[in-house]
Design a protein around this motif. Structure first.
Motif, PDB file in Angstrom:
ATOM      1  N   SER A 142       1.007  -1.519  -0.101  1.00 20.77           N
ATOM      2  CA  SER A 142      -0.077  -0.305  -0.107  1.00 20.77           C
ATOM      3  C   SER A 142       1.143   1.513   0.214  1.00 20.77           C
ATOM      4  O   SER A 142       0.163   2.085  -1.117  1.00 20.77           O
ATOM      5  N   ALA A 143       2.134   1.537   1.170  1.00 21.84           N
ATOM      6  CA  ALA A 143       3.063   2.226   0.547  1.00 21.84           C
ATOM      7  C   ALA A 143       2.814   2.824  -0.282  1.00 21.84           C
ATOM      8  O   ALA A 143       3.673   3.716  -1.099  1.00 21.84           O
ATOM      9  N   ALA A 144       3.174   1.341  -0.981  1.00 18.60           N
ATOM     10  CA  ALA A 144       4.407   2.260  -2.619  1.00 18.60           C
ATOM     11  C   ALA A 144       3.280   2.273  -2.873  1.00 18.60           C
ATOM     12  O   ALA A 144       3.918   2.905  -4.134  1.00 18.60           O
ATOM     13  N   PHE A 145       2.043   1.860  -3.493  1.00 16.42           N
ATOM     14  CA  PHE A 145       0.957   1.781  -4.106  1.00 16.42           C
ATOM     15  C   PHE A 145       1.365   3.865  -4.445  1.00 16.42           C
ATOM     16  O   PHE A 145       1.083   4.418  -5.113  1.00 16.42           O
ATOM     17  N   PHE A 146       1.167   4.456  -3.056  1.00 15.47           N
ATOM     18  CA  PHE A 146       1.106   5.839  -2.709  1.00 15.47           C
ATOM     19  C   PHE A 146       1.820   6.414  -2.929  1.00 15.47           C
ATOM     20  O   PHE A 146       1.506   7.841  -3.665  1.00 15.47           O
ATOM     21  N   GLN A 147       3.039   6.041  -3.439  1.00 15.58           N
ATOM     22  CA  GLN A 147       4.433   6.930  -2.978  1.00 15.58           C
ATOM     23  C   GLN A 147       4.889   6.257  -5.077  1.00 15.58           C
ATOM     24  O   GLN A 147       4.888   8.155  -5.232  1.00 15.58           O
ATOM     25  N   VAL A 148       3.450   5.690  -5.656  1.00 11.20           N
ATOM     26  CA  VAL A 148       4.180   5.868  -6.971  1.00 11.20           C
ATOM     27  C   VAL A 148       2.914   7.056  -7.470  1.00 11.20           C
ATOM     28  O   VAL A 148       3.796   7.500  -8.801  1.00 11.20           O
ATOM     29  N   TRP A 149       1.764   6.369  -6.987  1.00 15.74           N
ATOM     30  CA  TRP A 149       0.732   8.105  -7.191  1.00 15.74           C
ATOM     31  C   TRP A 149       0.607   8.766  -7.585  1.00 15.74           C
ATOM     32  O   TRP A 149       0.945  10.011  -7.955  1.00 15.74           O
ATOM     33  N   ARG A 150       1.877   9.524  -6.033  1.00 13.55           N
ATOM     34  CA  ARG A 150       1.867  11.140  -5.159  1.00 13.55           C
ATOM     35  C   ARG A 150       2.958  10.911  -6.703  1.00 13.55           C
ATOM     36  O   ARG A 150       2.996  12.420  -6.770  1.00 13.55           O
ATOM     37  N   GLN A 151       3.741  10.040  -7.066  1.00 13.14           N
ATOM     38  CA  GLN A 151       4.776  10.740  -7.418  1.00 13.14           C
ATOM     39  C   GLN A 151       4.383  11.031  -9.030  1.00 13.14           C
ATOM     40  O   GLN A 151       4.673  11.820  -9.734  1.00 13.14           O
ATOM     41  N   ALA A 152       3.285  10.174  -9.538  1.00 14.54           N
ATOM     42  CA  ALA A 152       2.863  10.395 -10.870  1.00 14.54           C
ATOM     43  C   ALA A 152       1.591  11.013 -11.075  1.00 14.54           C
ATOM     44  O   ALA A 152       1.552  11.824 -11.958  1.00 14.54           O
ATOM     45  N   ARG A 153       1.090  11.928  -9.724  1.00 13.50           N
ATOM     46  CA  ARG A 153       0.451  13.367  -9.507  1.00 13.50           C
ATOM     47  C   ARG A 153       1.018  14.194  -9.748  1.00 13.50           C
ATOM     48  O   ARG A 153       1.176  15.172 -10.933  1.00 13.50           O
ATOM     49  N   ARG A 154       2.313  14.021  -9.370  1.00 17.20           N
ATOM     50  CA  ARG A 154       3.960  15.360  -9.238  1.00 17.20           C
ATOM     51  C   ARG A 154       3.970  15.649 -10.720  1.00 17.20           C
ATOM     52  O   ARG A 154       3.946  16.761 -11.249  1.00 17.20           O
ATOM     53  N   ASP A 155       4.114  14.508 -11.442  1.00 20.26           N
ATOM     54  CA  ASP A 155       4.640  14.585 -13.234  1.00 20.26           C
ATOM     55  C   ASP A 155       4.103  15.458 -14.028  1.00 20.26           C
ATOM     56  O   ASP A 155       3.795  16.095 -14.796  1.00 20.26           O
ATOM     57  N   ARG A 156       2.878  14.938 -13.602  1.00 20.15           N
ATOM     58  CA  ARG A 156       1.571  15.429 -14.326  1.00 20.15           C
ATOM     59  C   ARG A 156       1.684  16.341 -14.198  1.00 20.15           C
ATOM     60  O   ARG A 156       1.088  17.585 -15.226  1.00 20.15           O
ATOM     61  N   LYS A 157       1.327  17.186 -12.774  1.00 18.71           N
ATOM     62  CA  LYS A 157       1.383  18.483 -12.765  1.00 18.71           C
ATOM     63  C   LYS A 157       2.420  19.426 -12.941  1.00 18.71           C
ATOM     64  O   LYS A 157       2.209  20.669 -13.601  1.00 18.71           O
ATOM     65  N   ARG A 158       3.330  18.810 -13.378  1.00 16.62           N
ATOM     66  CA  ARG A 158       4.704  19.652 -13.991  1.00 16.62           C
ATOM     67  C   ARG A 158       4.674  19.444 -15.196  1.00 16.62           C
ATOM     68  O   ARG A 158       4.659  20.847 -16.154  1.00 16.62           O
ATOM     69  N   THR A 159       3.510  18.970 -16.270  1.00 20.23           N
ATOM     70  CA  THR A 159       3.428  18.364 -17.140  1.00 20.23           C
ATOM     71  C   THR A 159       2.536  19.066 -18.193  1.00 20.23           C
ATOM     72  O   THR A 159       2.502  19.930 -19.116  1.00 20.23           O
ATOM     73  N   LEU A 160       1.597  19.607 -17.070  1.00 23.97           N
ATOM     74  CA  LEU A 160       0.203  20.359 -17.384  1.00 23.97           C
ATOM     75  C   LEU A 160       0.696  22.049 -18.193  1.00 23.97           C
ATOM     76  O   LEU A 160       1.471  22.512 -17.279  1.00 23.97           O
ATOM     77  N   PRO A 161      -0.314  22.149 -19.219  1.00 24.60           N
ATOM     78  CA  PRO A 161      -0.009  23.797 -19.489  1.00 24.60           C
ATOM     79  C   PRO A 161      -0.408  24.618 -18.649  1.00 24.60           C
ATOM     80  O   PRO A 161      -1.719  23.933 -18.462  1.00 24.60           O
ATOM     81  N   LEU A 162      -0.401  25.841 -18.609  1.00 18.82           N
ATOM     82  CA  LEU A 162      -0.451  26.660 -17.953  1.00 18.82           C
ATOM     83  C   LEU A 162      -1.868  27.680 -18.691  1.00 18.82           C
ATOM     84  O   LEU A 162      -1.311  28.041 -20.009  1.00 18.82           O
TER      85      LEU A 162
END
Length: 164
Positions: A142-162
């Protein structure tokens, strides 16, 4: 993790030894007995006498064959033969194998000997270490799942156009 393949292969060998010990000792090579059936001489047929026993053993048998498939594909040759993506798909079946083994073991540690017409034996000393290990694995997964999920959300926010 070092020796991961070897540990998996050894685990399947131990499961095969476990199977032979159960067949030779507990059910004395009576194949219907593995599934909770016993021969009733008056009826001249097999009847169900241990409902959960049969289901738990069926789960164990499925896990054994599943483990054998994983064991047979745990080599560099199998990776080359199957190709990386197919090999990885097959090997991810280890998660299903883990769940099958946990259910099989949990039944025999906590449920099989609780029966209305038999004396309840003393608690198995491995029951709570088993529960602790299952809980530990579930917590780590569960901890690994949430860590990967959070990282994917951070990466997605960085690549979204303003937006303007």
């Amino acid at each position: 993790m070092i020796f991961r393949r070897e540990w998996g292969i050894y685990a399947i060998f131990l499961a095969m030894i476990h199977t032979v010990i159960i067949l030779a000792g507990w059910v004395t090579w009576d194949i219907p007995g593995i599934f909770g059936l016993a021969f009733h001489p008056t009826l001249d047929r097999y009847v169900m006498v241990q409902h959960g026993f049969g289901l738990a053993n069926l789960i164990g048998i499925v896990a054994l064959f599943y483990g054998l498939a994983l064991m047979l594909t745990s080599s560099d040759w199998a990776v080359r033969f199957l190709g990386g993506p197919i090999w990885k798909f097959v090997q991810r079946g280890a998660y299903v194998l883990w769940a099958l083994v946990a259910v099989h073991g949990g039944y025999f540690l906590f449920m099989h000997f609780v029966d209305y017409h038999r004396a309840v034996p003393p608690p198995n000393p491995l029951s709570w270490p088993f529960v602790s290990l299952v809980a530990l694995v579930l917590t780590l997964r569960s901890a690994a799942f949430f860590q990967v999920w959070r990282q994917a959300r951070r990466d997605r926010k960085r690549t979204l156009p303003l937006s303007a």
